[in-house]
Design an enzyme around this catalytic site. Sequence first.
Site, PDB file in Angstrom:
ATOM      1  N   GLU A   1       0.864  -1.168   0.000  1.00  9.19           N
ATOM      2  CA  GLU A   1       0.000   0.000   0.000  1.00  9.19           C
ATOM      3  C   GLU A   1       0.903   1.222   0.000  1.00  9.19           C
ATOM      4  OE1 GLU A   1      -0.362  -2.082   2.849  1.00  9.19           O
ATOM      5  OE2 GLU A   1      -2.065  -3.251   2.160  1.00  9.19           O
TER       6      GLU A   1
ATOM      7  N   TYR B   1       7.433   2.498  -7.766  1.00  3.32           N
ATOM      8  CA  TYR B   1       6.789   1.191  -7.839  1.00  3.32           C
ATOM      9  C   TYR B   1       6.315   0.893  -9.262  1.00  3.32           C
ATOM     10  CZ  TYR B   1       6.774   1.984  -2.780  1.00  3.32           C
ATOM     11  OH  TYR B   1       7.133   2.275  -1.493  1.00  3.32           O
TER      12      TYR B   1
END
Length: 171
Positions: A122, A134
């Site tokens: 998350e 990411y």
Amino acid sequence: MTIEKHIVPVGDQTYYVSRALITDVPEMLAIERAVYAGKTPWDENAFKTELRRQSGRFYIVMRHEDRLCGFCGCAFDDRRQDAHITNIAVHPDFQQRGLGHFMMQTMIKRAAYLNYRTVTLEVRYSNVHAQQLYTALGFEKTGIKKRYYFGDHEDAIDMTYHLPEKATNEG
């Protein structure tokens, strides 16, 4: 899980990488305070509980000239074949040098070694730099957790990295 090479080059510097120990927790908290405007999303007990677990957890720290500059933790779930990044932070003095990328790659490689299917995490909705890292690593946005974070109740974006399936029959 062990670390094979402790001295690693990242960018134009070398860093010492090791498994996180209970004695690293004060410095890990200091990094959180530096990254999160004086706050520590995880407290001392949360880190110590994670580091005391005998299986399913892997936390690494990176040092430069004996200064802790980053850490990353991951929970490995054999049943779900998922490696979940629990925490990653790089001190502001060492950001934009590839440390976050290196630590994430380390966890992805471990998950691949274990024949896992996914790496998940998350990330704060407002943390655009982390989302870019990411995404560059191959993570995809897979959902939103409303009011996820304690304190400010900011939303979290779920992200997933799908590991390639290993060929079972080479012929």
